[in-house]
Design a protein around this motif. Structure first.
Motif, PDB file in Angstrom:
ATOM      1  N   GLU A  67       0.951  -1.503   0.220  1.00 23.43           N
ATOM      2  CA  GLU A  67       0.167  -0.530  -0.243  1.00 23.43           C
ATOM      3  C   GLU A  67       0.913   1.150   0.195  1.00 23.43           C
ATOM      4  O   GLU A  67       0.602   2.279  -0.489  1.00 23.43           O
ATOM      5  CB  GLU A  67      -1.509   0.134   1.545  1.00 23.43           C
ATOM      6  N   ASN A  68       2.373   1.192   0.419  1.00 25.71           N
ATOM      7  CA  ASN A  68       2.800   2.371   0.752  1.00 25.71           C
ATOM      8  C   ASN A  68       4.025   2.123  -0.164  1.00 25.71           C
ATOM      9  O   ASN A  68       5.176   2.697  -0.581  1.00 25.71           O
ATOM     10  CB  ASN A  68       3.404   2.661   1.859  1.00 25.71           C
ATOM     11  N   LYS A  69       3.851   1.128  -1.805  1.00 26.79           N
ATOM     12  CA  LYS A  69       4.875   1.086  -2.315  1.00 26.79           C
ATOM     13  C   LYS A  69       6.394   0.377  -2.222  1.00 26.79           C
ATOM     14  O   LYS A  69       7.377   0.707  -2.352  1.00 26.79           O
ATOM     15  CB  LYS A  69       5.486   1.987  -3.355  1.00 26.79           C
ATOM     16  N   GLY A  70       6.177  -0.577  -1.032  1.00 24.57           N
ATOM     17  CA  GLY A  70       7.170  -1.227  -0.647  1.00 24.57           C
ATOM     18  C   GLY A  70       8.185  -0.353   0.295  1.00 24.57           C
ATOM     19  O   GLY A  70       8.740  -0.889   0.963  1.00 24.57           O
ATOM     20  N   CYS A  71       7.224   0.462   0.604  1.00 20.88           N
ATOM     21  CA  CYS A  71       8.074   1.879   1.529  1.00 20.88           C
ATOM     22  C   CYS A  71       7.917   1.755   3.119  1.00 20.88           C
ATOM     23  O   CYS A  71       5.969   1.776   3.015  1.00 20.88           O
ATOM     24  CB  CYS A  71       8.401   2.932   1.848  1.00 20.88           C
ATOM     25  N   PRO A  72       8.570   1.111   4.195  1.00 21.76           N
ATOM     26  CA  PRO A  72       7.723   1.186   5.762  1.00 21.76           C
ATOM     27  C   PRO A  72       6.912   2.654   5.494  1.00 21.76           C
ATOM     28  O   PRO A  72       7.793   3.442   5.945  1.00 21.76           O
ATOM     29  CB  PRO A  72       8.919   0.912   6.061  1.00 21.76           C
ATOM     30  N   TRP A  73       5.814   2.791   6.590  1.00 22.47           N
ATOM     31  CA  TRP A  73       5.276   3.962   6.953  1.00 22.47           C
ATOM     32  C   TRP A  73       5.836   4.484   7.942  1.00 22.47           C
ATOM     33  O   TRP A  73       6.842   4.105   8.545  1.00 22.47           O
ATOM     34  CB  TRP A  73       3.871   3.299   7.987  1.00 22.47           C
ATOM     35  N   PRO A  74       5.661   5.828   7.440  1.00 20.48           N
ATOM     36  CA  PRO A  74       7.383   7.016   8.555  1.00 20.48           C
ATOM     37  C   PRO A  74       7.026   7.400   9.524  1.00 20.48           C
ATOM     38  O   PRO A  74       5.390   7.316   9.804  1.00 20.48           O
ATOM     39  CB  PRO A  74       7.318   7.919   7.661  1.00 20.48           C
ATOM     40  N   ASP A  75       7.572   7.173  10.638  1.00 24.14           N
ATOM     41  CA  ASP A  75       6.939   7.442  12.229  1.00 24.14           C
ATOM     42  C   ASP A  75       7.913   9.016  12.920  1.00 24.14           C
ATOM     43  O   ASP A  75       9.454   8.646  13.401  1.00 24.14           O
ATOM     44  CB  ASP A  75       7.275   6.291  13.083  1.00 24.14           C
ATOM     45  N   GLN A  76       7.325   9.738  12.279  1.00 23.46           N
ATOM     46  CA  GLN A  76       8.454  10.675  12.439  1.00 23.46           C
ATOM     47  C   GLN A  76       9.919  11.066  14.201  1.00 23.46           C
ATOM     48  O   GLN A  76       9.760  11.499  14.199  1.00 23.46           O
ATOM     49  CB  GLN A  76       8.042  12.076  11.910  1.00 23.46           C
ATOM     50  N   ASP A  77       8.190  10.989  14.967  1.00 23.53           N
ATOM     51  CA  ASP A  77       8.336  11.101  16.447  1.00 23.53           C
ATOM     52  C   ASP A  77       8.714  10.030  16.859  1.00 23.53           C
ATOM     53  O   ASP A  77       9.397  10.070  18.050  1.00 23.53           O
ATOM     54  CB  ASP A  77       6.948  11.624  16.923  1.00 23.53           C
ATOM     55  N   LYS A  78       9.467   8.441  16.191  1.00 25.05           N
ATOM     56  CA  LYS A  78       9.701   7.807  17.034  1.00 25.05           C
ATOM     57  C   LYS A  78       9.331   7.202  18.058  1.00 25.05           C
ATOM     58  O   LYS A  78       9.925   6.681  18.662  1.00 25.05           O
ATOM     59  CB  LYS A  78      11.915   7.912  17.196  1.00 25.05           C
ATOM     60  N   ASP A  79       8.053   7.178  17.716  1.00 22.11           N
ATOM     61  CA  ASP A  79       7.160   6.940  18.784  1.00 22.11           C
ATOM     62  C   ASP A  79       6.931   5.324  18.809  1.00 22.11           C
ATOM     63  O   ASP A  79       5.879   4.724  19.664  1.00 22.11           O
ATOM     64  CB  ASP A  79       6.198   7.612  19.698  1.00 22.11           C
ATOM     65  N   GLY A  80       6.620   4.779  17.602  1.00 20.03           N
ATOM     66  CA  GLY A  80       5.806   3.549  17.403  1.00 20.03           C
ATOM     67  C   GLY A  80       4.988   3.631  16.984  1.00 20.03           C
ATOM     68  O   GLY A  80       4.516   2.228  16.256  1.00 20.03           O
ATOM     69  N   VAL A  81       4.556   4.646  16.828  1.00 22.15           N
ATOM     70  CA  VAL A  81       3.005   4.352  16.010  1.00 22.15           C
ATOM     71  C   VAL A  81       2.829   5.474  14.800  1.00 22.15           C
ATOM     72  O   VAL A  81       3.742   6.692  14.657  1.00 22.15           O
ATOM     73  CB  VAL A  81       1.992   5.482  16.856  1.00 22.15           C
ATOM     74  N   THR A  82       2.982   4.421  14.114  1.00 19.83           N
ATOM     75  CA  THR A  82       2.964   5.658  11.986  1.00 19.83           C
ATOM     76  C   THR A  82       2.784   6.224  11.896  1.00 19.83           C
ATOM     77  O   THR A  82       1.533   6.853  12.651  1.00 19.83           O
ATOM     78  CB  THR A  82       3.051   4.456  11.136  1.00 19.83           C
TER      79      THR A  82
END
Length: 325
Positions: A67-82
């Motif tokens: 769904e994201n073209k093979g890329c991991p969903w971003p997690d800008q604040d690095k809290d484990g929630v995309t």
């Protein structure tokens, strides 16, 4: 080569070919473009094992959903929630709170979710609530004792001021033409009174009203009232138990104590001053309330009337400040 093996190899090659063709068909233009830069093997490889071939994977070295073209969903604040699921993508928070930090409305360091008083700053040991207010009974009683000592010092001669009031306090009931008044008086509230709550009580010896009544119903005042012709008896509503007499003697003015003991009925707990008149007695209960030592409210209640008046001492005389009838 045996015919059976030839058939098997042919079948296997056909199957592989159909699979490759299927991938190729999925995005033929992309596959062709990939082959121009790379080779077929690389374009069909899946190095990150996310199920997308190289030519379709925008992040070929990092596993990610299709769904994201093979890329991991971003997690800008690095809290484990995309970020796509994070209600606060710029601030680290808990997954249970949709990626947002738990609020602390009152700023006391206890999160609202754990705070029993979320809008009032408190302490963690009291679940975010302020420390419960508890009166130090022993300290309060010490303060009461000191306050009583000061009251005695400041108003040790106020009985002389009350003499004047005792001469006029019964005047408001003259209009009822009472012939043989039996006054009912409270001298001591033995207490202790639950004045402070929280299990603390004030000792009767430290009750300011007890001291002021002692000065109000002094020997001279009682004589002034008792000698009035319309007064036949004075009854003290509170009982005087023998075991309390030593304490009472220390508390009362000595002249008042000795005077009262002359009227104490032997073997009983009552004190009655009586002229032993034969005509029917007319009861009048007298209550004295001290708003301050120099501001006194006197209420007199009979069978068919009730009169309340407030008096204030102006330095020379007692002035009737208001009629509360």
């Amino acid at each position: 080569m045996k015919p059976e093996i030839k058939v098997y190899l042919y079948f296997w090659l056909a199957l592989m070919s159909s699979g490759l063709n299927a991938q190729h068909v999925e995005n033929e233009a992309g596959f062709k473009k990939c082959k121009k830069e790379w080779n077929k093997k690389i374009c069909l490889s899946d190095e990150d094992h996310d199920g997308l071939p190289f030519y379709l994977d925008e992040c070929p070295k990092e596993a990610g959903p299709s769904e994201n073209k093979g890329c991991p969903w971003p997690d800008q604040d690095k809290d484990g929630v995309t970020d796509k699921d994070d209600a606060c993508p710029d601030v680290s928070g808990a997954s249970e709170n949709n990626g947002c930090p738990w609020p602390d409305t009152d700023g006391d360091g206890v999160l609202d979710k754990d705070d029993d008083c979320p809008t009032h700053a408190g302490l963690s040991q009291y679940k975010g609530c302020p420390k419960p207010y508890r009166i130090d009974c022993e300290k309060q009683q010490q303060e009461d004792s000191l306050a009583m000592a000061k009251l005695r010092m400041d108003y040790k001669e106020i009985d002389k001021v009350y003499h004047k009031l005792s001469r006029v306090m019964l005047d408001p009931v003259k209009k009822y033409n009472l012939k043989n008044i039996r006054l009912l008086i409270t001298l001591i509230d033995w207490g202790p009174s639950c004045h402070y709550g929280d299990g603390c009580s004030r000792k009767w010896e430290n009750n300011p009203a007890n001291y002021l009544r002692n000065k109000f119903w002094n020997k001279t005042a009682l004589e002034n009232i008792y000698n009035r012709k319309e007064v036949g008896e004075i009854h003290f509503s509170n009982k005087f138990w023998p075991e309390l007499l030593p304490e009472l003697r220390e508390f009362l003015d000595l002249s008042l104590y000795n005077y009262l003991m002359t009227y104490r009925i032997e073997g009983e707990t009552r004190i009655v001053m009586t002229k032993k008149r034969k005509e029917p007695a007319q009861y009048v209960e007298v209550s004295v309330y001290f708003k301050s030592p120099h501001n006194v409210e006197i209420t007199m209640t009979g069978n068919s009337f009730s009169v309340s008046n407030q008096y204030e001492y102006d330095g020379k005389n007692w002035v009737l400040t208001n009629d509360l009838k």
